[in-house]
Design a protein around this motif. Structure first.
Motif, PDB file in Angstrom:
ATOM      1  N   ALA A  53       0.735  -1.240   0.140  1.00  0.00           N
ATOM      2  CA  ALA A  53      -0.058  -0.022  -0.011  1.00  0.00           C
ATOM      3  C   ALA A  53       0.813   1.263  -0.156  1.00  0.00           C
ATOM      4  O   ALA A  53       0.662   2.365  -0.620  1.00  0.00           O
ATOM      5  CB  ALA A  53      -1.008   0.016   1.202  1.00  0.00           C
ATOM      6  N   GLY A  54       2.003   1.201   0.757  1.00  0.00           N
ATOM      7  CA  GLY A  54       3.055   2.346   0.697  1.00  0.00           C
ATOM      8  C   GLY A  54       3.490   2.709  -0.434  1.00  0.00           C
ATOM      9  O   GLY A  54       3.848   3.948  -0.951  1.00  0.00           O
ATOM     10  N   PHE A  55       3.832   1.501  -1.139  1.00  0.00           N
ATOM     11  CA  PHE A  55       4.591   1.674  -2.500  1.00  0.00           C
ATOM     12  C   PHE A  55       3.502   2.100  -3.392  1.00  0.00           C
ATOM     13  O   PHE A  55       3.960   2.938  -4.644  1.00  0.00           O
ATOM     14  CB  PHE A  55       4.899   0.286  -3.073  1.00  0.00           C
ATOM     15  CG  PHE A  55       5.482   0.233  -4.399  1.00  0.00           C
ATOM     16  CD1 PHE A  55       6.672   0.792  -4.671  1.00  0.00           C
ATOM     17  CD2 PHE A  55       4.644  -0.410  -5.420  1.00  0.00           C
ATOM     18  CE1 PHE A  55       7.385   0.660  -5.928  1.00  0.00           C
ATOM     19  CE2 PHE A  55       5.352  -0.195  -6.804  1.00  0.00           C
ATOM     20  CZ  PHE A  55       6.474   0.124  -6.932  1.00  0.00           C
ATOM     21  N   ALA A  56       2.199   1.683  -3.470  1.00  0.00           N
ATOM     22  CA  ALA A  56       1.188   2.314  -4.429  1.00  0.00           C
ATOM     23  C   ALA A  56       0.967   3.938  -4.181  1.00  0.00           C
ATOM     24  O   ALA A  56       0.846   4.633  -4.968  1.00  0.00           O
ATOM     25  CB  ALA A  56      -0.257   1.355  -4.146  1.00  0.00           C
ATOM     26  N   ALA A  58       3.301   5.947  -2.906  1.00  0.00           N
ATOM     27  CA  ALA A  58       4.427   6.504  -3.280  1.00  0.00           C
ATOM     28  C   ALA A  58       4.462   6.777  -4.858  1.00  0.00           C
ATOM     29  O   ALA A  58       4.802   7.918  -5.377  1.00  0.00           O
ATOM     30  CB  ALA A  58       5.697   5.724  -3.008  1.00  0.00           C
ATOM     31  N   GLU A  59       3.782   5.792  -5.510  1.00  0.00           N
ATOM     32  CA  GLU A  59       3.794   5.765  -7.395  1.00  0.00           C
ATOM     33  C   GLU A  59       2.911   6.766  -7.478  1.00  0.00           C
ATOM     34  O   GLU A  59       3.013   7.828  -8.285  1.00  0.00           O
ATOM     35  CB  GLU A  59       3.506   4.323  -7.587  1.00  0.00           C
ATOM     36  CG  GLU A  59       4.604   3.304  -7.533  1.00  0.00           C
ATOM     37  CD  GLU A  59       5.757   3.480  -8.333  1.00  0.00           C
ATOM     38  OE1 GLU A  59       5.675   3.680  -9.704  1.00  0.00           O
ATOM     39  OE2 GLU A  59       6.741   3.789  -8.012  1.00  0.00           O
ATOM     40  N   ALA A  60       1.681   6.757  -6.737  1.00  0.00           N
ATOM     41  CA  ALA A  60       0.603   7.744  -7.198  1.00  0.00           C
ATOM     42  C   ALA A  60       1.040   9.248  -7.042  1.00  0.00           C
ATOM     43  O   ALA A  60       0.772  10.159  -7.528  1.00  0.00           O
ATOM     44  CB  ALA A  60      -0.660   7.357  -6.303  1.00  0.00           C
ATOM     45  N   GLY A  61       1.485   9.459  -5.358  1.00  0.00           N
ATOM     46  CA  GLY A  61       2.044  10.637  -5.253  1.00  0.00           C
ATOM     47  C   GLY A  61       3.106  11.110  -6.020  1.00  0.00           C
ATOM     48  O   GLY A  61       3.206  12.445  -6.129  1.00  0.00           O
ATOM     49  N   ALA A  62       4.075  10.482  -6.330  1.00  0.00           N
ATOM     50  CA  ALA A  62       5.103  10.865  -6.923  1.00  0.00           C
ATOM     51  C   ALA A  62       4.663  11.413  -8.426  1.00  0.00           C
ATOM     52  O   ALA A  62       5.080  12.368  -8.860  1.00  0.00           O
ATOM     53  CB  ALA A  62       6.348   9.883  -7.362  1.00  0.00           C
ATOM     54  N   ALA A  63       3.817  10.647  -9.032  1.00  0.00           N
ATOM     55  CA  ALA A  63       3.111  11.029 -10.378  1.00  0.00           C
ATOM     56  C   ALA A  63       2.626  12.142 -10.091  1.00  0.00           C
ATOM     57  O   ALA A  63       2.549  13.044 -10.865  1.00  0.00           O
ATOM     58  CB  ALA A  63       2.235   9.754 -10.812  1.00  0.00           C
ATOM     59  N   GLY A  89       2.858  10.186  -0.305  1.00  0.00           N
ATOM     60  CA  GLY A  89       2.117   9.111  -0.632  1.00  0.00           C
ATOM     61  C   GLY A  89       2.470   7.682   0.046  1.00  0.00           C
ATOM     62  O   GLY A  89       1.716   6.929   0.251  1.00  0.00           O
ATOM     63  N   ALA A  90       3.689   7.575   0.244  1.00  0.00           N
ATOM     64  CA  ALA A  90       4.192   6.328   0.717  1.00  0.00           C
ATOM     65  C   ALA A  90       3.912   6.156   2.251  1.00  0.00           C
ATOM     66  O   ALA A  90       3.354   5.267   2.891  1.00  0.00           O
ATOM     67  CB  ALA A  90       5.836   6.219   0.674  1.00  0.00           C
ATOM     68  N   VAL A 227       1.623  -2.835  -9.676  1.00  0.00           N
ATOM     69  CA  VAL A 227       0.994  -1.862  -8.886  1.00  0.00           C
ATOM     70  C   VAL A 227       1.430  -0.530  -9.413  1.00  0.00           C
ATOM     71  O   VAL A 227       0.645   0.295  -9.531  1.00  0.00           O
ATOM     72  CB  VAL A 227       1.518  -1.887  -7.739  1.00  0.00           C
ATOM     73  CG1 VAL A 227       1.048  -0.807  -6.580  1.00  0.00           C
ATOM     74  CG2 VAL A 227       1.233  -3.182  -6.960  1.00  0.00           C
ATOM     75  N   SER A 228       2.672  -0.195  -9.740  1.00  0.00           N
ATOM     76  CA  SER A 228       3.169   1.113 -10.483  1.00  0.00           C
ATOM     77  C   SER A 228       2.360   1.365 -11.799  1.00  0.00           C
ATOM     78  O   SER A 228       1.945   2.430 -11.917  1.00  0.00           O
ATOM     79  CB  SER A 228       4.598   1.055 -10.847  1.00  0.00           C
ATOM     80  OG  SER A 228       4.900   2.030 -11.264  1.00  0.00           O
ATOM     81  N   ASN A 229       2.098   0.421 -12.693  1.00  0.00           N
ATOM     82  CA  ASN A 229       1.141   0.488 -13.935  1.00  0.00           C
ATOM     83  C   ASN A 229      -0.257   1.024 -13.598  1.00  0.00           C
ATOM     84  O   ASN A 229      -0.729   1.454 -14.444  1.00  0.00           O
ATOM     85  CB  ASN A 229       1.324  -0.669 -14.498  1.00  0.00           C
ATOM     86  CG  ASN A 229       2.556  -1.083 -15.167  1.00  0.00           C
ATOM     87  OD1 ASN A 229       3.415  -0.277 -15.300  1.00  0.00           O
ATOM     88  ND2 ASN A 229       2.795  -2.370 -15.627  1.00  0.00           N
TER      89      ASN A 229
END
Length: 253
Positions: A53-56, A58-63, A89-90, A227-229
């Motif tokens: 969930a933290g990785f997801a 982070a990916e959404a927040g970074a984008a 996001g993380a 998850v990143s995609n």
């Protein structure tokens, strides 16, 4: 003589039976000898869902942050926006999932205890083997990010993007090992800080080790890629009304 009768004779308020049994369970859990391997496994299982969930997040927040940063037409604001968004996001994704997981397991305490995930079992494992528990937490986070030594052999590899030329600013940032290392370090540190806060302790040495250990994870796993995609495009989509409006104004002007 029943417990309630004894409490009455001693002129003390009897403790409800369910609370009394809970106290006995906690006492038994504290006496349970735990091996280092068991401590690592328990913490690894506990950190798995919050890590994903933290990785997801982070990916959404970074984008999101990178896309907002691109409005200033400056590569530094893109990087800064992606970094701030990814870190936020993380933390939000991991802590929210951790709390939800704890709340869900509290509804089924016997099941939680049977899989070694009761609060008392996790706390006791961390008390007996703090570094094994920390290592387990880092291993749990490797479901989405894993170490790749070749990424650390040069600055160009560490900072290099593997995204195509026509990729968005967010995609280019998120494809770099440096971004993955930042996310991994944030997850490692965030979960260690959360665990220490839960247990009422503060050990900066362990936080530093967790940060360093998480930062060595520079490559997405297959699960991480999936998850990143999903997460990164969602982050870009969330701010697309804002970014598209500003870009339209630039074209008109």
């Amino acid at each position: 003589m029943r417990y309630s009768d004894a409490a009455t004779l001693l002129d003390k308020e009897p403790v409800p039976e369910d609370e009394l049994f809970g106290m006995l369970d906690r006492a038994q859990a504290k006496e349970e000898p735990v091996s280092g391997l068991t401590s690592a496994i328990r913490q690894g299982v506990s950190s798995l869902i919050p890590g994903v969930a933290g990785f997801a997040g982070a990916e959404a927040g970074a984008a999101t942050g990178a896309e907002l940063g691109s409005l200033f037409l400056n590569p530094f604001t893109v990087i800064a926006g992606g970094l701030v968004g990814g870190l936020g996001g993380a933390y939000l994704g991991s802590s929210a999932a951790q709390k939800a997981q704890e709340a869900a397991l509290s509804k089924v305490p016997e099941f939680a205890k049977s899989i070694g995930q009761s609060p008392e079992q996790l706390a006791e494992a961390a008390r007996q083997h703090p570094y094994y528990s920390m290592a387990g937490s880092l291993i749990g986070n490797m479901a989405t990010l894993r170490p790749n030594p070749s990424d650390l052999t040069s600055v160009s590899k560490f900072l290099g993007s593997t995204a195509p030329e026509n990729a968005s600013a967010a995609e280019k940032i998120l494809s770099t090992p440096a971004a993955n290392a930042t996310i991994g370090a944030t997850l490692g540190a965030g979960q260690e800080i959360y665990n220490q806060a839960t247990e009422g302790e503060y050990d900066p040495y362990k936080i530093g080790m967790a940060t360093l250990g998480g930062g060595l994870s520079t490559k997405k796993t297959k699960l991480g890629e999936r998850v990143s995609n999903v997460a990164a495009p969602l982050g870009e989509f969330a701010v697309s009304p804002v970014t598209s409006r500003f870009k339209q104004r630039e074209v008109v002007s």
